[in-house]
Design an enzyme around this catalytic site. Sequence first.
Site, PDB file in Angstrom:
ATOM      1  CE  LYS A 211      -3.576   2.313   2.665  1.00 10.89           C
ATOM      2  NZ  LYS A 211      -4.559   2.257   3.737  1.00 10.89           N
ATOM      3  CD  GLU A 217       9.365  -5.744   7.234  1.00 15.63           C
ATOM      4  OE1 GLU A 217       9.081  -4.640   6.702  1.00 15.63           O
ATOM      5  OE2 GLU A 217       9.150  -5.998   8.436  1.00 15.63           O
ATOM      6  NE  ARG A 272      -6.316  -3.844  11.017  1.00 18.34           N
ATOM      7  CZ  ARG A 272      -5.670  -2.687  11.100  1.00 18.34           C
ATOM      8  NH1 ARG A 272      -4.526  -2.533  10.471  1.00 18.34           N
ATOM      9  NH2 ARG A 272      -6.158  -1.675  11.799  1.00 18.34           N
ATOM     10  CD  GLU A 357      -1.595  -4.278  11.518  1.00 20.41           C
ATOM     11  OE1 GLU A 357      -2.166  -3.998  10.449  1.00 20.41           O
ATOM     12  OE2 GLU A 357      -0.415  -4.674  11.553  1.00 20.41           O
ATOM     13  CE  LYS A 499       5.803  -0.504   9.925  1.00 24.93           C
ATOM     14  NZ  LYS A 499       4.789   0.179   9.131  1.00 24.93           N
TER      15      LYS A 499
HETATM   16  O1  F6P Z   1       2.557  -3.770   9.949  1.00 27.61           O
HETATM   17  C1  F6P Z   1       1.945  -2.578   9.636  1.00 27.61           C
HETATM   18  C2  F6P Z   1       1.408  -2.550   8.242  1.00 27.61           C
HETATM   19  O2  F6P Z   1       1.199  -1.212   7.924  1.00 27.61           O
HETATM   20  C3  F6P Z   1       0.128  -3.349   8.050  1.00 27.61           C
HETATM   21  O3  F6P Z   1      -0.985  -2.695   8.508  1.00 27.61           O
HETATM   22  C4  F6P Z   1       0.161  -3.542   6.579  1.00 27.61           C
HETATM   23  O4  F6P Z   1      -0.746  -4.535   6.170  1.00 27.61           O
HETATM   24  C5  F6P Z   1       1.602  -3.921   6.373  1.00 27.61           C
HETATM   25  O5  F6P Z   1       2.308  -3.091   7.288  1.00 27.61           O
HETATM   26  C6  F6P Z   1       2.128  -3.740   4.995  1.00 27.61           C
HETATM   27  O6  F6P Z   1       2.062  -2.398   4.567  1.00 27.61           O
HETATM   28  P1  F6P Z   1       2.234  -2.016   3.059  1.00 27.61           P
HETATM   29  O7  F6P Z   1       1.134  -2.649   2.283  1.00 27.61           O
HETATM   30  O8  F6P Z   1       2.164  -0.506   3.030  1.00 27.61           O
HETATM   31  O9  F6P Z   1       3.568  -2.514   2.594  1.00 27.61           O
END
Ligand code: F6P
Length: 535
Positions: A211, A217, A272, A357, A499
């Site tokens: 998103k 990661e 989520r 979460e 983070k």
């Molecule tokens: O762990 C926090 C979080 O923001 C989750 O809510 C989300 O699903 C995940 O990290 C991945 O985020 P992104 O889709 O922005 O990489």
Amino acid sequence: MSKPSLTPSPDSPELAALVSHAAQAREWRLTELFQQDASRASRFTLEAAGLCLDYAKNHLNHQTLELLTNFAQMRGVAQLRDAMFRGDRINVSEQRSVLHTALRLPPEAHLNVDGEELVGEIQHELARMALFAERVRQGDWKGYSGKVITDVVNIGIGGSDLGPMMTVAALRTYAHPRLRFHFLSNVDGHATVATLANLDPASTLFIVASKSFTTQETMLNAHAARRWFLQHAKEKDLAAHFVAVSTNTSAVTEFGIAAENMFPFRDWVGGRFSIWSSIGLSLLIAIGTDHFRAFLSGAHAMDAHFQHAPLNANMPVILALIAFWYREFFETSSQLIAPYHEDLRHFPAYLQQLDMESNGKRVTRNGEPVSMKTSPVIWGSAGTNNQHAYFQMLHQGTDLIPVDFIVALTATHDLPDQHRALLANCFAQAEALMNGVQDPSLPPHRIFPGNRPSNMLLMEKLTPATLGALIALYEHKTFVLGVLWNINSFDQWGVELGKTLALRILAELDGSAMAYPHDSSTAALIARARSLTTR
Ligand code: F6P
């Protein structure tokens, strides 16, 4: 319309009534409740959107439900539900609407939010995704050397991983036979190397799903995949092998993925809750457009039930009220999810993010401390393996752990004797937890206290539609629980601190930044790691 009461006093009459009723209910034996009411099973069974919920094996009666429903009304469940579906900015800390339900509206529906008609745009993006997915499925989308795609790797984490991974496994029997799916989420390079090891770059498609398109990661894994790919192919070949799913167009472009290979979604889709958006691209490639639309329709059927059924006959509301009842009045600290379906083996992990979460919060929507216990630990795994691992503790341990059993009455395989055995085990566990064994002639270690509650969720078959309904059911259960606790279920500030500190420590590990004043334990860990990694 009356405004929901967002800060009811902890000694509200509705809560006080529940407190005194709970004192009696804790004394009840489930088996006696069944003896007292011959119609208990049918009275406490609900059907909606292809799912059947038997919640009779719980410590509740009609009065309990009435008192819980009164509490839900006082908290404003119906008003906040309507506000969510309408597109009001109910995610107050981020000032965002919460509109994953809009993604599963039928194409002919209308939803106007802040003067913007959303359904047309949603359907347009879905059509773009479907076109791409069908090209991959039919072998028209070719790799750089002209090979068809055989392997799809979804690179993402959290909601950008768990939804695609869980649903692709759940609908395995609907998937295209040529295509294999891989899910790369962990920043652990062992996972990256193991995933890439068996892939042919010429026939692999990477979907970078994030998103924010900034998640550490995902970005490290995406860059590692890109480097691996470029050991075999040229820069100009990237376009045929890397697509992105994100809300962040500029970061996607910077990564080197062209706009035509990006499938966007909007910030009113929480991570989520995002499997219904373009984050579902790997599922769409797996099962095809018609099945994906059936998946959306199943969820929409549950949305319609949630919107229109009275609170006391509303499946997500009932599940939430039961969860609330045990958490607040029976001091339970965890809830087990037990799918008796191998293809749903990732469902408990999916629900961990969805529930914990969303509702692992300690302040209310107004920023005041929550006066109740919020999200319990959600855990579980597929039956019957769980019976030979931790079910001992459910039957004879000292904690009360409510269980949700989930099972499909028919199988998609042709081993009917095994399916009957699976069903028999599932039903037997619920019965054993409730009945126990209290024969005084037995030694203490042979006694089962029983009186342990469970829900039984049945579906005729695990299909795209029933899976959609099942996920939507738990999404709405999570939302209702958040309203009962008066918390914002749609933000996740609790993940930020770790983070930030990880980035700081990373700079220290690679020597690019000065040491930050750590406690002696963390400082020693960093020093020990540095002494090895800098050799
Ligand atoms: O762990 C926090 C979080 O923001 C989750 O809510 C989300 O699903 C995940 O990290 C991945 O985020 P992104 O889709 O922005 O990489």
